[in-house]
Design an enzyme around this catalytic site. Structure first.
Site, PDB file in Angstrom:
ATOM      1  N   HIS A 294       0.935  -0.992   0.043  1.00  0.00           N
ATOM      2  CA  HIS A 294       0.106   0.100   0.064  1.00  0.00           C
ATOM      3  C   HIS A 294       0.816   1.354  -0.022  1.00  0.00           C
ATOM      4  O   HIS A 294       2.011   1.172   0.209  1.00  0.00           O
ATOM      5  CB  HIS A 294      -1.091  -0.065   1.326  1.00  0.00           C
ATOM      6  CG  HIS A 294      -0.328  -0.199   2.587  1.00  0.00           C
ATOM      7  ND1 HIS A 294      -0.058  -1.519   2.885  1.00  0.00           N
ATOM      8  CD2 HIS A 294      -0.190   0.725   3.448  1.00  0.00           C
ATOM      9  CE1 HIS A 294       0.790  -1.422   4.100  1.00  0.00           C
ATOM     10  NE2 HIS A 294       0.570  -0.130   4.435  1.00  0.00           N
ATOM     11  N   ARG A 304      -3.152  15.780   5.293  1.00  0.00           N
ATOM     12  CA  ARG A 304      -4.283  14.464   5.699  1.00  0.00           C
ATOM     13  C   ARG A 304      -3.522  14.100   7.059  1.00  0.00           C
ATOM     14  O   ARG A 304      -2.120  14.297   7.233  1.00  0.00           O
ATOM     15  CB  ARG A 304      -3.934  13.566   4.567  1.00  0.00           C
ATOM     16  CG  ARG A 304      -4.705  12.192   4.932  1.00  0.00           C
ATOM     17  CD  ARG A 304      -4.599  11.178   3.787  1.00  0.00           C
ATOM     18  NE  ARG A 304      -4.906  10.193   4.005  1.00  0.00           N
ATOM     19  CZ  ARG A 304      -4.288   8.944   4.626  1.00  0.00           C
ATOM     20  NH1 ARG A 304      -3.152   8.865   4.734  1.00  0.00           N
ATOM     21  NH2 ARG A 304      -5.003   7.711   4.692  1.00  0.00           N
TER      22      ARG A 304
HETATM   23  O1  LIG Z   1      -1.754   6.908   6.541  1.00  0.00           O
HETATM   24  C1  LIG Z   1      -2.368   6.134   6.023  1.00  0.00           C
HETATM   25  O2  LIG Z   1      -3.392   5.853   5.581  1.00  0.00           O
HETATM   26  C2  LIG Z   1      -1.396   4.622   5.954  1.00  0.00           C
HETATM   27  C3  LIG Z   1      -0.150   4.745   6.609  1.00  0.00           C
HETATM   28  C4  LIG Z   1       0.593   3.519   6.615  1.00  0.00           C
HETATM   29  O3  LIG Z   1       0.494   2.708   5.805  1.00  0.00           O
HETATM   30  C5  LIG Z   1       1.688   3.385   7.760  1.00  0.00           C
HETATM   31  O4  LIG Z   1       1.863   4.168   8.681  1.00  0.00           O
HETATM   32  O5  LIG Z   1       2.209   2.101   7.729  1.00  0.00           O
HETATM   33 FE   LIG Z   2       1.410   0.825   6.081  1.00  0.00          FE
END
Ligand SMILES: O=C(O)CCC(=O)C(=O)O
Ligand SMILES: [Fe+2]
Length: 358
Positions: A294, A304
């Site tokens: 992701h 954000r």
């Molecule tokens: O900020 C997000 O939506 C995801 C953050 C993320 O993937 C993480 O902190 O590992």
């Molecule tokens: Fe993550």
């Protein structure tokens, strides 16, 4: 023209120097000289290739987990458990509603999170200010290991083990974090229990190995980004833990990769929390549950915020597949983390579970 008209707007004192870092990294990239003699960015440096497919229309499973409660009937509970396991197998990602974490706990946490990031940059760098605690939380920004622009993070973060929250000096932040961490830990245990049960084992392995000392919270902030074509908020990665619970605001930007290589956006929903499977659960389940890649893309205009809870085992916990024949060899969580650190230092990126295939 008057002097103040031509001057730059004052730099917000809470902002980390992301732009300077970006400019330095950009200089390190070799430009390609094209026929017209002008510098063009080489195609392979485009952050998101023009031909990259994304499937905005695909909708991540949204699961009402109030059906896991004892008041729900057996049939409803079983149906809910199957939906969770199915989502973990095919997506490695899902959203949950009616998760039991009171709205007020989430709201308080998000208010305190904003206050922590609004402190002057120097205060955050010098030990976290509001997040100051006996162990000292860690504040990071931009990804110090980045060797090129596509490894840079256009974001800042506070990371704190849940067991250190009690030592935070700022009373309102401490109490918001304590309530949030307690509630989210219960949720993680519940989901891990369902996923273990679906593979025919009990959830006690997770409860015994994941403690307040081993789990942690990460508060993320992604400032508005005028260079969103060049940098990610967080680069594509998998999480190293068992599972992660993310509370995101309404801005959006989180995307996950489906197994066919397409990126899918995780649409913000104010009532939902995002759950994603981490590498340890993929290994423990012998690949049945997917630790999906992701990333977060930045927004030109809006900042954000997100809060990630990482459900991690003790360093000495041995990760052994609960299904045989195992596709990954046995390894300890410490061994995994050391390997990740080594790979990140060497290449700026992690190799992950591939290193542990039998
Ligand atoms: O900020 C997000 O939506 C995801 C953050 C993320 O993937 C993480 O902190 O590992
Ligand atoms: Fe993550």
């Amino acid at each position: 023209m008057e002097a103040h008209d031509s001057s730059e707007p004052p730099l917000d004192s809470s902002e980390p120097p992301l732009e300077q870092t970006l400019i330095t990294l950009r200089k390190n990239q070799s430009p390609e000289i094209s026929d017209d003699g002008r510098n063009h960015r080489p195609a392979e440096t485009l952050l998101i290739p023009e031909d990259e497919e994304s499937r905005e229309f695909m909708v991540l499973p949204m699961i009402d987990i109030s059906r896991l409660s004892f008041e729900a009937g057996h049939a409803e509970r079983t149906e809910c458990e199957e939906e969770i396991a199915e989502a973990a197998r095919h997506w490695g990602f899902f959203q949950v509603v009616n998760h039991g974490i009171p709205t007020q706990v989430i709201e308080q946490m998000t208010v305190e999170q904003k206050k922590a990031f609004r402190q002057p940059f120097e205060v955050k760098e010098a030990g976290g200010g509001k997040l100051q605690n006996r162990q000292a939380s860690s504040y990071r920004w931009g990804n110090p290991a980045a060797k090129c622009l596509r490894q840079m993070f256009w974001s800042e973060e506070f990371r704190i083990p849940t067991g250190d929250i009690y030592g935070i000096e700022d009373q309102s932040l401490r109490s918001a974090m304590e309530m949030y961490a307690t509630a989210v830990t219960v949720l993680a245990e519940k989901i891990a229990g369902v996923l273990a049960g679906n593979l025919g084992t009990g959830g006690s392995y997770f409860r015994e190995n994941c403690t307040v000392r081993t789990c942690h919270l990460r508060l993320n902030r992604y400032p508005p980004c005028p260079f969103s074509e060049e940098v990610f908020g967080i680069v594509p990665h998998t999480d190293s833990d068992f599972l992660t619970i993310v509370c995101q605001d309404a801005v959006g930007g989180l995307q996950l990769m489906k197994d066919d290589g397409c990126w899918v956006s995780v649409s913000p929903n104010p009532n939902a929390l995002v759950i994603n499977i981490g590498d340890m659960l993929e290994a423990w389940s012998n690949g049945a549950y997917k630790s999906a890649r992701h990333r977060v893309i930045t927004s030109l205009e809006e900042e954000r915020f997100s809060i990630a809870f990482f459900y991690c085992p003790k360093s000495e916990t041995v990760i052994r597949s609960c299904i045989s024949p195992a596709i990954y060899r046995d390894f300890s969580f410490r061994e995994y983390q050391l390997q990740v650190q080594k790979d990140v230092r060497a290449t700026g990126d992690k190799v992950g579970l591939k290193r542990f295939l039998v």
